[in-house]
Motif scaffolding. Structure first.
Motif, PDB file in Angstrom:
ATOM      1  N   GLN A   1      -7.748  -1.396   9.821  1.00 36.59           N
ATOM      2  CA  GLN A   1      -7.479  -1.141   8.407  1.00 36.59           C
ATOM      3  C   GLN A   1      -6.279  -0.200   8.252  1.00 36.59           C
ATOM      4  OE1 GLN A   1     -10.668   0.743   6.261  1.00 36.59           O
ATOM      5  NE2 GLN A   1      -9.795   0.249   4.282  1.00 36.59           N
ATOM      6  N   GLU A   2      -6.246   0.853   9.061  1.00 41.03           N
ATOM      7  CA  GLU A   2      -5.126   1.798   8.989  1.00 41.03           C
ATOM      8  C   GLU A   2      -3.819   1.116   9.380  1.00 41.03           C
ATOM      9  OE1 GLU A   2      -3.797   6.086  10.904  1.00 41.03           O
ATOM     10  OE2 GLU A   2      -5.911   5.514  10.930  1.00 41.03           O
ATOM     11  N   SER A   3      -3.884   0.282  10.402  1.00 41.84           N
ATOM     12  CA  SER A   3      -2.702  -0.455  10.830  1.00 41.84           C
ATOM     13  C   SER A   3      -2.213  -1.396   9.732  1.00 41.84           C
ATOM     14  CB  SER A   3      -3.021  -1.248  12.098  1.00 41.84           C
ATOM     15  OG  SER A   3      -1.922  -2.033  12.481  1.00 41.84           O
ATOM     16  N   ALA A   4      -3.134  -2.088   9.089  1.00 38.29           N
ATOM     17  CA  ALA A   4      -2.764  -3.004   8.010  1.00 38.29           C
ATOM     18  C   ALA A   4      -2.137  -2.250   6.844  1.00 38.29           C
ATOM     19  CB  ALA A   4      -3.989  -3.777   7.536  1.00 38.29           C
ATOM     20  N   THR A   5      -2.684  -1.074   6.540  1.00 32.73           N
ATOM     21  CA  THR A   5      -2.131  -0.250   5.461  1.00 32.73           C
ATOM     22  C   THR A   5      -0.707   0.179   5.792  1.00 32.73           C
ATOM     23  OG1 THR A   5      -4.335   0.542   4.867  1.00 32.73           O
ATOM     24  CG2 THR A   5      -2.482   1.876   4.144  1.00 32.73           C
ATOM     25  N   LYS A   6      -0.500   0.599   7.041  1.00 30.97           N
ATOM     26  CA  LYS A   6       0.844   1.016   7.456  1.00 30.97           C
ATOM     27  C   LYS A   6       1.809  -0.162   7.466  1.00 30.97           C
ATOM     28  CE  LYS A   6      -0.491   5.119  10.038  1.00 30.97           C
ATOM     29  NZ  LYS A   6      -0.510   5.791  11.335  1.00 30.97           N
ATOM     30  N   ASP A   7       1.333  -1.323   7.914  1.00 28.52           N
ATOM     31  CA  ASP A   7       2.187  -2.523   7.893  1.00 28.52           C
ATOM     32  C   ASP A   7       2.592  -2.870   6.462  1.00 28.52           C
ATOM     33  OD1 ASP A   7       2.107  -2.803  10.633  1.00 28.52           O
ATOM     34  OD2 ASP A   7       0.589  -4.398  10.625  1.00 28.52           O
ATOM     35  N   ALA A   8       1.643  -2.793   5.544  1.00 26.62           N
ATOM     36  CA  ALA A   8       1.946  -3.097   4.143  1.00 26.62           C
ATOM     37  C   ALA A   8       2.958  -2.101   3.583  1.00 26.62           C
ATOM     38  CB  ALA A   8       0.667  -3.077   3.313  1.00 26.62           C
TER      39      ALA A   8
END
Length: 87
Positions: free
Chosen positions: A53-60
């Motif tokens: 989830q944190e990775s997806a947030t950073k990617d976004a």
């Protein structure tokens, strides 16, 4: 002879009780180990989910920054062209 048979029966009964206690103890310990293993696996799954989830947030956020940068670049090019046209 009767006393010896009684003592043997009592010893046999005690041995059976001890064996039963040992089996129950072993079963309880195995259940506790299984429970602990399941809890650790669940924690691992939650940790991995949080990381994804944190990775997806950073990617976004990175994609948004890139898009904003492209927009700013396009706007600067357009402004430069407009200034050349006015000159």
């Amino acid at each position: 002879q009767l006393i010896q048979k009684i003592k043997e029966a009592e010893a046999s009964k005690e041995a059976a009780r001890l064996a039963s206690d040992q089996a129950a103890y072993t079963s309880i310990k195995a259940a506790e180990a299984s429970k602990q293993s399941a809890e650790l696996r669940a924690q691992e799954i939650l940790t991995l989910a949080d990381a994804r989830q944190e990775s997806a947030t950073k990617d976004a956020a990175a994609e948004k920054s890139l898009a904003e940068g492209k927009t700013a670049t396009s706007a600067a090019v357009g402004l430069g062209e407009a200034q050349v046209s006015l000159a």
